[in-house]
Design an enzyme around this catalytic site. Structure first.
Site, PDB file in Angstrom:
ATOM      1  N   ARG A 111       0.938  -1.196   0.097  1.00 31.10           N
ATOM      2  CA  ARG A 111       0.435   0.248   0.162  1.00 31.10           C
ATOM      3  C   ARG A 111       0.619   1.587   0.426  1.00 31.10           C
ATOM      4  O   ARG A 111       1.003   2.639  -0.403  1.00 31.10           O
ATOM      5  CB  ARG A 111      -1.015  -0.085   1.632  1.00 31.10           C
ATOM      6  N   GLU A 151     -10.398  -7.949   4.402  1.00 38.79           N
ATOM      7  CA  GLU A 151      -8.884  -8.399   3.757  1.00 38.79           C
ATOM      8  C   GLU A 151      -8.006  -8.477   4.191  1.00 38.79           C
ATOM      9  O   GLU A 151      -7.490  -9.828   3.833  1.00 38.79           O
ATOM     10  CB  GLU A 151      -8.171  -6.980   3.464  1.00 38.79           C
ATOM     11  N   ASP A 160      -9.826  -5.901  -9.038  1.00 39.04           N
ATOM     12  CA  ASP A 160      -9.061  -5.130  -8.628  1.00 39.04           C
ATOM     13  C   ASP A 160      -7.676  -4.646  -8.573  1.00 39.04           C
ATOM     14  O   ASP A 160      -7.573  -3.932  -9.003  1.00 39.04           O
ATOM     15  CB  ASP A 160      -8.980  -6.102  -7.106  1.00 39.04           C
ATOM     16  N   HIS A 208     -13.830  -8.116  -0.753  1.00 36.57           N
ATOM     17  CA  HIS A 208     -12.310  -9.261  -0.307  1.00 36.57           C
ATOM     18  C   HIS A 208     -13.321  -9.227   1.598  1.00 36.57           C
ATOM     19  O   HIS A 208     -13.276  -8.706   3.105  1.00 36.57           O
ATOM     20  CB  HIS A 208     -11.306  -8.366   0.553  1.00 36.57           C
TER      21      HIS A 208
HETATM   22  C1  NGQ Z   1      -6.913  -0.096  -2.387  1.00 35.67           C
HETATM   23  N1  NGQ Z   1      -6.809  -2.211  -2.614  1.00 35.67           N
HETATM   24  O1  NGQ Z   1      -7.602   1.254  -1.976  1.00 35.67           O
HETATM   25  O2  NGQ Z   1      -7.100   0.531  -3.764  1.00 35.67           O
HETATM   26  C2  NGQ Z   1      -7.268  -1.255  -1.141  1.00 35.67           C
HETATM   27  C3  NGQ Z   1      -5.826  -1.238  -0.591  1.00 35.67           C
HETATM   28  C4  NGQ Z   1      -6.425  -0.083   2.039  1.00 35.67           C
HETATM   29  C5  NGQ Z   1      -7.443  -3.578  -1.933  1.00 35.67           C
HETATM   30  N2  NGQ Z   1      -8.034  -3.355  -1.388  1.00 35.67           N
HETATM   31  C6  NGQ Z   1      -5.818   0.254   0.443  1.00 35.67           C
HETATM   32  N3  NGQ Z   1      -7.027  -4.277  -2.988  1.00 35.67           N
HETATM   33  O3  NGQ Z   1      -7.336  -1.449   1.819  1.00 35.67           O
HETATM   34  O4  NGQ Z   1      -6.348   0.362   2.798  1.00 35.67           O
HETATM   35 ZN    ZN Z   2     -10.428  -2.534  -3.463  1.00 32.95          ZN
END
Ligand code: NGQ
Ligand code: ZN
Length: 463
Positions: free
Chosen positions: A87, A244, A329, A278
């Protein structure tokens, strides 16, 4: 109104495989006739077996351009790389993205989706503001870019502007890396309102909302945005990232004494309008409750594997009649067949059994069950009349390549098993969205131009 007619020797209809099907599509792009055992008389003929196009219920389009940028162990994080370090890489990546770059990346992604057999996308969109965190003159500038890319390439879109207000449970202050995402409910609802006004009569576009996660909203801001959306459109879809990561579950427990799915069930009672993306980490009670709620579980098996999330409790959830669909995703893979394959493979690896998600029916086909359930859940989650070849739905479909080795040799009952599990070659030949051919003989009419724009945008970004 002119009616476009075409004929398929084999097509997967809601009741199962049918032969000699005549499709009639009106000028708006919806089916007005689906007749079995019809005569082909003079009409255009599909070159191979026809399937409904697959809805892709979860996309962060810009992440397509991160492929290969987060697979190096971070210095000092050896063995300690995780979702959370990924992230950080992602936050650095979005810091300078321009609206033009987002549009170019999204167009490349949507061409790839169409070629793979996805005919609609749910864009969970949180990159709203400029690099300094200030809103663009048009507050919906960034959302318009993904919608424009969808219109230009021909994919249907459910745009889900994301409410992102905080950096963690209990209204923790958002970090620097999150500054482009931030809104309060009223400013987010302005984005929703302006997008709705621009696309009211477009059957290719639906507008919903996505509270990012229980980490990024409070019960009060969640309530306000759901109320505001409902006042604008009482049936519009609502998506949320839910459970998740194990750390997310632990932090939620520490904050409110409940696990994330449990907390949402208790405080919001999500119903068929909702998609919980998720819902990876659920207790048995949460699994049963989500299955009974009518909400859709949004599953993204290849991204969830890539990010080291864990495994969704698929067997008990499906046994309880839970609804689900698939999303690509982060787009580390863009293939509905690969998502379905890895959904089943995760269960095989965990249980050391085979055909785990086949269901109870005698001689049940895993491929067929996965494909048809993902169609239904995806259509519900995207809030558009898609996901089935029947009157009243959008004419979104894929034609399998009759020269593909498995398509050429197998009977209809084995076909979906073959294309889901034998991932050697893309079996999609032609793709129609809303009555228009957007991919023919594997090619999208703008693929060269779109890819050239993508390459130049990403080179500029990475330089
Ligand atoms: C997102 N992605 O918002 O892109 C998220 C990560 C988060 C996934 N969860 C960031 N796969 O959840 O804070
Ligand atoms: Zn996402």
């Amino acid at each position: 109104m002119t009616i476009h007619k075409f004929f398929a020797a084999q097509a997967l209809l809601p009741g199962g495989w049918a032969e000699n099907v005549l499709f009639e599509v009106d000028g708006s792009g919806s089916f007005v006739g689906v007749t079995t055992n019809a005569a082909p008389a003079g009409t255009e003929r599909a070159k191979g077996p026809v399937l409904p196009g697959m809805p892709n219920l979860h996309s962060h389009a810009f992440q397509r351009a991160m492929a290969g940028l987060a697979e190096h162990a971070l210095p000092g994080a050896s063995g300690g790389d995780s979702f959370w370090t990924w992230r950080e890489v992602m936050y650095r990546f979005v810091a300078a993205l321009t609206p033009e770059q987002v549009e170019a990346i999204a167009a490349q992604l949507y061409v790839e989706m169409l070629q793979a057999g996805y005919t609609a996308v749910g864009e969970f969109h949180y990159l709203h503001h400029g690099p300094d965190g200030r809103a663009y003159d048009d507050v919906a500038e960034m959302s318009r870019r993904t919608i424009a890319a969808a219109a230009a390439t021909g994919i249907g879109i459910t745009q889900l502007p994301v409410l992102y207000g905080y950096g963690g449970f209990g209204a923790q202050k958002a970090g620097e890396g999150q500054r482009r995402f931030l809104n309060v409910p009223s400013s987010l609802l302005r984005i929703v309102e302006t997008l709705k006004a621009s696309h009211e009569d477009d059957p290719q576009v639906r507008i919903g909302v996505a509270p990012h996660s229980l980490r990024a909203v409070t019960p009060e801001t969640l309530d306000e945005v759901v109320k505001g959306l409902t006042a604008l459109d009482a049936t519009a879809p609502i998506h949320i990232h839910i459970a998740e990561q194990v750390k997310e579950v632990e932090d939620c427990l520490a904050w409110c004494g409940r696990r994330p799915v449990e907390q949402l069930m208790e405080t919001r009672a999500p119903d068929a309008r909702w998609c919980l993306v998720h819902a990876t980490h659920m207790s048995e009670a949460e699994t049963t409750a989500l299955a009974a709620s009518g909400a859709v579980a949004g599953l993204c098996p290849t991204t969830e594997a890539n990010l080291g999330d864990g495994l969704f409790p698929a067997e008990p959830y499906l046994a309880a009649g839970g609804r689900w669909g698939i999303g690509s995703d982060s787009h580390i893979s863009v293939s509905p067949l690969e998502e379905l394959r890895w959904f089943e493979y995760g269960q095989r690896l965990a249980t050391r059994r085979r055909n785990v998600l086949a269901g109870e029916a005698a001689e049940a086909s895993v491929g067929r069950r996965l494909y048809t359930q993902a169609l239904a859940g995806g259509a519900q989650a995207l809030g558009r009349p898609i996901g089935a070849l029947e009157v009243g739905r959008r004419a979104d479909l894929v034609v399998l390549d009759p020269d593909h080795p498995e398509v050429a040799t197998l009977s209809a009952e084995r076909l979906l098993d073959a294309v889901v599990f034998a991932g050697n070659r893309n079996p999609v030949r032609d793709v129609m969205v809303g009555g228009q051919w957007v991919v023919q003989e594997g090619r999208h009419k703008d693929e060269e131009r779109v890819q050239a724009a993508y390459v130049s945008a990403v080179k500029q970004l990475l330089s």
